[in-house]
Write a protein that holds these residues in place. Sequence first.
Motif, PDB file in Angstrom:
ATOM      1  N   ARG A 104       0.805  -1.221   0.000  1.00  0.00           N
ATOM      2  CA  ARG A 104       0.000   0.000   0.000  1.00  0.00           C
ATOM      3  C   ARG A 104       0.843   1.280   0.000  1.00  0.00           C
ATOM      4  O   ARG A 104       0.583   2.189  -0.805  1.00  0.00           O
ATOM      5  N   PRO A 105       1.840   1.432   0.878  1.00  0.00           N
ATOM      6  CA  PRO A 105       2.676   2.638   0.803  1.00  0.00           C
ATOM      7  C   PRO A 105       3.384   2.772  -0.549  1.00  0.00           C
ATOM      8  O   PRO A 105       3.568   3.881  -1.053  1.00  0.00           O
ATOM      9  N   ALA A 106       3.781   1.630  -1.116  1.00  0.00           N
ATOM     10  CA  ALA A 106       4.462   1.674  -2.417  1.00  0.00           C
ATOM     11  C   ALA A 106       3.516   2.138  -3.516  1.00  0.00           C
ATOM     12  O   ALA A 106       3.890   2.945  -4.376  1.00  0.00           O
ATOM     13  N   VAL A 243      -8.545  11.498  -1.521  1.00  0.00           N
ATOM     14  CA  VAL A 243      -9.622  10.699  -0.935  1.00  0.00           C
ATOM     15  C   VAL A 243      -9.921   9.479  -1.808  1.00  0.00           C
ATOM     16  O   VAL A 243     -10.074   8.358  -1.314  1.00  0.00           O
ATOM     17  N   GLY A 244      -9.979   9.692  -3.110  1.00  0.00           N
ATOM     18  CA  GLY A 244     -10.304   8.601  -4.013  1.00  0.00           C
ATOM     19  C   GLY A 244      -9.268   7.499  -3.982  1.00  0.00           C
ATOM     20  O   GLY A 244      -9.610   6.301  -4.008  1.00  0.00           O
ATOM     21  N   ASP A 250      -8.422   0.968  -0.100  1.00  0.00           N
ATOM     22  CA  ASP A 250      -9.211   0.234   0.905  1.00  0.00           C
ATOM     23  C   ASP A 250      -9.906  -0.955   0.238  1.00  0.00           C
ATOM     24  O   ASP A 250      -9.959  -2.067   0.796  1.00  0.00           O
ATOM     25  N   GLY A 251     -10.424  -0.710  -0.958  1.00  0.00           N
ATOM     26  CA  GLY A 251     -11.103  -1.775  -1.684  1.00  0.00           C
ATOM     27  C   GLY A 251     -10.159  -2.894  -2.090  1.00  0.00           C
ATOM     28  O   GLY A 251     -10.519  -4.077  -2.024  1.00  0.00           O
ATOM     29  N   ALA A 257      -7.922  -9.533   1.156  1.00  0.00           N
ATOM     30  CA  ALA A 257      -8.171 -10.267   2.390  1.00  0.00           C
ATOM     31  C   ALA A 257      -9.363 -11.199   2.302  1.00  0.00           C
ATOM     32  O   ALA A 257      -9.680 -11.927   3.240  1.00  0.00           O
ATOM     33  N   GLY A 258     -10.047 -11.157   1.148  1.00  0.00           N
ATOM     34  CA  GLY A 258     -11.263 -11.936   0.985  1.00  0.00           C
ATOM     35  C   GLY A 258     -11.009 -13.426   0.919  1.00  0.00           C
ATOM     36  O   GLY A 258      -9.870 -13.890   0.889  1.00  0.00           O
TER      37      GLY A 258
END
Length: 259
Positions: A104-106, A243-244, A250-251, A257-258
Amino acid sequence: MVVYAGQGDAHRSMALLWRTEERDEARPGPKPGLSVDLIVEAAIAVADGEGMTALSMRKVGERLGRTGMALYTYVPSKRELVDLMYDRAMAELPVEYDLGGGWRPAVTAWAEHMWAFFLRHPWMAQVSQARPVLGPNEFAALETLVGILRLTGLPPARLRGVVALLFDFVRGAARTVAESRQAPSETGVSDEEWWKARSALLEEVAPGFAARYPLVSWVESEDDTPGEGEPWLRHRARQTFTVGLAVLLDGVETAAAGP
């Protein structure tokens, strides 16, 4: 303005992109004063400074102190030149990111770099993605993002969708800023003048606007004043990007993780 890549001769374009043709320095006789790389760099400078509408072989030639005809020995036409410009500009993008903190940070760092890249070269967003350039630097940029997102564990089919979404998201958000920067010179009206005139008229032609469109009024109800000297539309585009991107990632996290 939309520009389609890949309109030139396919064999010639691909050979130029991948530099499979004989290099200038290997040719016998006096060393030429021009090269494909010099021409492409000059063309990028023209597009950066004046936009794609100003781009022509003549204009690029003038920047190099040559005639437009002198360029055709190296680049067959403007159609091939656009492909070369696009791929050469992509070489500016980083190809390595620190993955120590996870994907995520990358990805966030990648998106920030892409955002800044499209603002440096707003004409890049005018080159349609319907027909990709298929150059080495375009593939390198794709390889980089896939390499980051592979850490999510998503299978290839789902990952392809995430990759396309991220590129489209950053490109679209940056394009709004680029267009807002161009609007005053193109229309002769500043953002402030435009909004002031129309917001006043909206109150006149649509009395009771808040009651008629309560949800629009609600979503715009929180204070969103830009900083001093910052145009409202650019401020909103940056907010949309921040924000987007967070919601999009997040999605991706949820999908990764699903089950």
